[in-house]
Design a protein around this motif. Structure first.
Motif, PDB file in Angstrom:
ATOM      1  N   TRP A  35      14.884 -52.838  34.202  1.00 17.67           N
ATOM      2  CA  TRP A  35      15.677 -53.872  33.527  1.00 17.67           C
ATOM      3  C   TRP A  35      16.753 -54.413  34.474  1.00 17.67           C
ATOM      4  CZ3 TRP A  35      20.662 -54.919  32.388  1.00 17.67           C
ATOM      5  CH2 TRP A  35      20.907 -55.885  31.412  1.00 17.67           C
ATOM      6  N   ILE A  36      17.448 -53.507  35.177  1.00 17.45           N
ATOM      7  CA  ILE A  36      18.486 -53.915  36.128  1.00 17.45           C
ATOM      8  C   ILE A  36      17.878 -54.788  37.225  1.00 17.45           C
ATOM      9  CG2 ILE A  36      20.002 -53.062  37.973  1.00 17.45           C
ATOM     10  CD1 ILE A  36      20.634 -50.662  36.139  1.00 17.45           C
ATOM     11  N   ALA A  37      16.764 -54.368  37.794  1.00 12.50           N
ATOM     12  CA  ALA A  37      16.131 -55.137  38.868  1.00 12.50           C
ATOM     13  C   ALA A  37      15.728 -56.529  38.392  1.00 12.50           C
ATOM     14  CB  ALA A  37      14.921 -54.372  39.408  1.00 12.50           C
ATOM     15  N   ARG A  38      15.147 -56.634  37.185  1.00  7.40           N
ATOM     16  CA  ARG A  38      14.770 -57.952  36.639  1.00  7.40           C
ATOM     17  C   ARG A  38      15.995 -58.833  36.430  1.00  7.40           C
ATOM     18  NH1 ARG A  38      11.540 -55.015  33.356  1.00  7.40           N
ATOM     19  NH2 ARG A  38      12.920 -55.323  31.579  1.00  7.40           N
ATOM     20  N   HIS A  39      17.048 -58.258  35.878  1.00  4.90           N
ATOM     21  CA  HIS A  39      18.283 -59.016  35.624  1.00  4.90           C
ATOM     22  C   HIS A  39      18.861 -59.531  36.946  1.00  4.90           C
ATOM     23  CE1 HIS A  39      21.778 -60.283  33.393  1.00  4.90           C
ATOM     24  NE2 HIS A  39      22.572 -59.539  34.154  1.00  4.90           N
ATOM     25  N   ALA A  40      18.895 -58.684  37.961  1.00 11.08           N
ATOM     26  CA  ALA A  40      19.424 -59.080  39.265  1.00 11.08           C
ATOM     27  C   ALA A  40      18.592 -60.199  39.880  1.00 11.08           C
ATOM     28  CB  ALA A  40      19.473 -57.874  40.202  1.00 11.08           C
ATOM     29  N   ARG A  41      17.271 -60.086  39.813  1.00 13.78           N
ATOM     30  CA  ARG A  41      16.415 -61.137  40.371  1.00 13.78           C
ATOM     31  C   ARG A  41      16.624 -62.457  39.642  1.00 13.78           C
ATOM     32  NH1 ARG A  41      12.720 -56.758  41.092  1.00 13.78           N
ATOM     33  NH2 ARG A  41      11.793 -57.162  39.061  1.00 13.78           N
ATOM     34  N   ARG A  42      16.794 -62.403  38.314  1.00 10.42           N
ATOM     35  CA  ARG A  42      17.035 -63.645  37.550  1.00 10.42           C
ATOM     36  C   ARG A  42      18.333 -64.317  37.969  1.00 10.42           C
ATOM     37  NH1 ARG A  42      15.234 -60.934  32.037  1.00 10.42           N
ATOM     38  NH2 ARG A  42      13.012 -61.369  32.168  1.00 10.42           N
ATOM     39  N   LEU A  43      19.303 -63.517  38.367  1.00 11.21           N
ATOM     40  CA  LEU A  43      20.579 -64.063  38.829  1.00 11.21           C
ATOM     41  C   LEU A  43      20.530 -64.492  40.294  1.00 11.21           C
ATOM     42  CD1 LEU A  43      23.036 -61.543  37.130  1.00 11.21           C
ATOM     43  CD2 LEU A  43      22.722 -63.965  36.535  1.00 11.21           C
ATOM     44  N   GLY A  44      19.435 -64.203  40.976  1.00  9.99           N
ATOM     45  CA  GLY A  44      19.308 -64.558  42.389  1.00  9.99           C
ATOM     46  C   GLY A  44      20.037 -63.601  43.313  1.00  9.99           C
ATOM     47  N   LEU A  45      20.257 -62.378  42.858  1.00  6.64           N
ATOM     48  CA  LEU A  45      20.960 -61.378  43.661  1.00  6.64           C
ATOM     49  C   LEU A  45      19.975 -60.584  44.504  1.00  6.64           C
ATOM     50  CD1 LEU A  45      23.382 -60.119  40.885  1.00  6.64           C
ATOM     51  CD2 LEU A  45      23.913 -61.674  42.767  1.00  6.64           C
ATOM     52  N   ARG A  46      20.490 -60.002  45.578  1.00 12.44           N
ATOM     53  CA  ARG A  46      19.709 -59.103  46.415  1.00 12.44           C
ATOM     54  C   ARG A  46      20.359 -57.732  46.357  1.00 12.44           C
ATOM     55  NH1 ARG A  46      21.247 -63.145  49.193  1.00 12.44           N
ATOM     56  NH2 ARG A  46      22.318 -61.974  50.792  1.00 12.44           N
ATOM     57  N   GLY A  47      19.561 -56.688  46.550  1.00 13.01           N
ATOM     58  CA  GLY A  47      20.132 -55.355  46.532  1.00 13.01           C
ATOM     59  C   GLY A  47      19.101 -54.290  46.276  1.00 13.01           C
ATOM     60  N   ALA A  48      19.585 -53.136  45.852  1.00 15.14           N
ATOM     61  CA  ALA A  48      18.686 -52.011  45.606  1.00 15.14           C
ATOM     62  C   ALA A  48      19.333 -51.026  44.652  1.00 15.14           C
ATOM     63  CB  ALA A  48      18.350 -51.303  46.915  1.00 15.14           C
ATOM     64  N   ILE A  49      18.502 -50.385  43.859  1.00 15.38           N
ATOM     65  CA  ILE A  49      18.947 -49.257  43.046  1.00 15.38           C
ATOM     66  C   ILE A  49      18.799 -48.022  43.922  1.00 15.38           C
ATOM     67  CG2 ILE A  49      18.484 -47.856  41.001  1.00 15.38           C
ATOM     68  CD1 ILE A  49      17.473 -50.471  39.683  1.00 15.38           C
ATOM     69  N   LEU A  50      19.896 -47.302  44.113  1.00  9.63           N
ATOM     70  CA  LEU A  50      19.897 -46.162  45.016  1.00  9.63           C
ATOM     71  C   LEU A  50      19.560 -44.859  44.310  1.00  9.63           C
ATOM     72  CD1 LEU A  50      23.114 -47.105  46.997  1.00  9.63           C
ATOM     73  CD2 LEU A  50      20.731 -47.658  47.551  1.00  9.63           C
ATOM     74  N   GLN A  95      24.609 -55.001  56.254  1.00  9.06           N
ATOM     75  CA  GLN A  95      24.048 -55.894  57.262  1.00  9.06           C
ATOM     76  C   GLN A  95      23.147 -56.936  56.623  1.00  9.06           C
ATOM     77  OE1 GLN A  95      24.949 -56.015  60.433  1.00  9.06           O
ATOM     78  NE2 GLN A  95      26.442 -54.451  59.935  1.00  9.06           N
ATOM     79  N   SER A  96      22.213 -56.490  55.803  1.00 10.97           N
ATOM     80  CA  SER A  96      21.315 -57.433  55.133  1.00 10.97           C
ATOM     81  C   SER A  96      20.592 -56.720  53.995  1.00 10.97           C
ATOM     82  CB  SER A  96      20.296 -58.020  56.108  1.00 10.97           C
ATOM     83  OG  SER A  96      19.415 -57.014  56.548  1.00 10.97           O
ATOM     84  N   LEU A  97      20.216 -57.491  53.009  1.00 15.07           N
ATOM     85  CA  LEU A  97      19.442 -56.975  51.880  1.00 15.07           C
ATOM     86  C   LEU A  97      18.315 -57.947  51.584  1.00 15.07           C
ATOM     87  CD1 LEU A  97      22.216 -55.793  49.416  1.00 15.07           C
ATOM     88  CD2 LEU A  97      20.643 -54.353  50.680  1.00 15.07           C
ATOM     89  N   ASN A  98      17.230 -57.411  51.113  1.00 17.70           N
ATOM     90  CA  ASN A  98      16.107 -58.234  50.698  1.00 17.70           C
ATOM     91  C   ASN A  98      16.213 -58.503  49.209  1.00 17.70           C
ATOM     92  OD1 ASN A  98      14.959 -58.232  53.291  1.00 17.70           O
ATOM     93  ND2 ASN A  98      14.136 -56.191  52.916  1.00 17.70           N
ATOM     94  N   GLU A  99      15.155 -59.116  48.668  1.00 17.75           N
ATOM     95  CA  GLU A  99      15.105 -59.338  47.226  1.00 17.75           C
ATOM     96  C   GLU A  99      15.322 -58.014  46.516  1.00 17.75           C
ATOM     97  OE1 GLU A  99      11.683 -60.404  44.033  1.00 17.75           O
ATOM     98  OE2 GLU A  99      11.829 -61.710  45.761  1.00 17.75           O
ATOM     99  N   PHE A 100      15.863 -58.042  45.324  1.00 20.87           N
ATOM    100  CA  PHE A 100      16.267 -56.830  44.623  1.00 20.87           C
ATOM    101  C   PHE A 100      15.095 -55.880  44.464  1.00 20.87           C
ATOM    102  CE2 PHE A 100      20.069 -55.301  42.789  1.00 20.87           C
ATOM    103  CZ  PHE A 100      19.659 -54.210  42.066  1.00 20.87           C
ATOM    104  N   ALA A 101      15.347 -54.608  44.788  1.00 22.53           N
ATOM    105  CA  ALA A 101      14.311 -53.579  44.729  1.00 22.53           C
ATOM    106  C   ALA A 101      14.903 -52.304  44.167  1.00 22.53           C
ATOM    107  CB  ALA A 101      13.751 -53.326  46.128  1.00 22.53           C
ATOM    108  N   SER A 102      14.048 -51.438  43.707  1.00 21.70           N
ATOM    109  CA  SER A 102      14.480 -50.149  43.217  1.00 21.70           C
ATOM    110  C   SER A 102      13.837 -49.051  44.043  1.00 21.70           C
ATOM    111  CB  SER A 102      14.096 -49.969  41.747  1.00 21.70           C
ATOM    112  OG  SER A 102      14.370 -48.650  41.337  1.00 21.70           O
ATOM    113  N   ILE A 103      14.679 -48.207  44.648  1.00 22.49           N
ATOM    114  CA  ILE A 103      14.127 -47.067  45.369  1.00 22.49           C
ATOM    115  C   ILE A 103      14.250 -45.810  44.501  1.00 22.49           C
ATOM    116  CG2 ILE A 103      14.508 -48.025  47.645  1.00 22.49           C
ATOM    117  CD1 ILE A 103      16.996 -46.306  47.883  1.00 22.49           C
ATOM    118  N   ALA A 104      14.730 -45.993  43.272  1.00 19.82           N
ATOM    119  CA  ALA A 104      14.894 -44.857  42.356  1.00 19.82           C
ATOM    120  C   ALA A 104      13.628 -44.604  41.548  1.00 19.82           C
ATOM    121  CB  ALA A 104      16.067 -45.103  41.418  1.00 19.82           C
TER     122      ALA A 104
END
Length: 105
Positions: A35-50, A95-104
């Protein structure tokens, strides 16, 4: 006419920032990370769930300040399967992040 000057510590609303989010509460529902990853992508954010466990979800997010605020608000409301007590946020340097992803997962 004088223009207001932004203090040095104020974030420029047009410049992307990176923040860590620690979402605390009853957040162990398996659907919450997706749910978090989908919400972040809809907002155009980049990042990762750690990490993701019953009481805490940790993520890093990069985007415009208003969108980071929208992400925090969305996470605080979350899906009905979770109960968010608080979200701790802190600025981070990445340094840089790609499209939102979950590594959890």
């Amino acid at each position: 006419m004088d223009h207001p000057v932004m203090p040095d510590h104020a974030a420029d609303p047009r410049t992307e920032q990176s923040q860590s989010f620690a979402v605390l509460g009853d957040v162990g529902a398996p659907i919450f990370a997706a749910w978090i990853a989908r919400h972040a992508r809809r907002l155009g954010l980049r990042g990762a769930i750690l990490s993701h466990d019953a009481g805490r979800v940790e993520l890093v997010v990069t985007g415009l300040p208003d969108l980071l605020d929208a992400m925090a608000l969305g996470c605080s409301l979350g899906p009905q399967e979770v109960w968010v007590e608080r979200i701790d946020r802190a600025d981070v340097v990445l340094q840089s992040l790609n499209e939102f992803a979950s590594i959890a997962d």
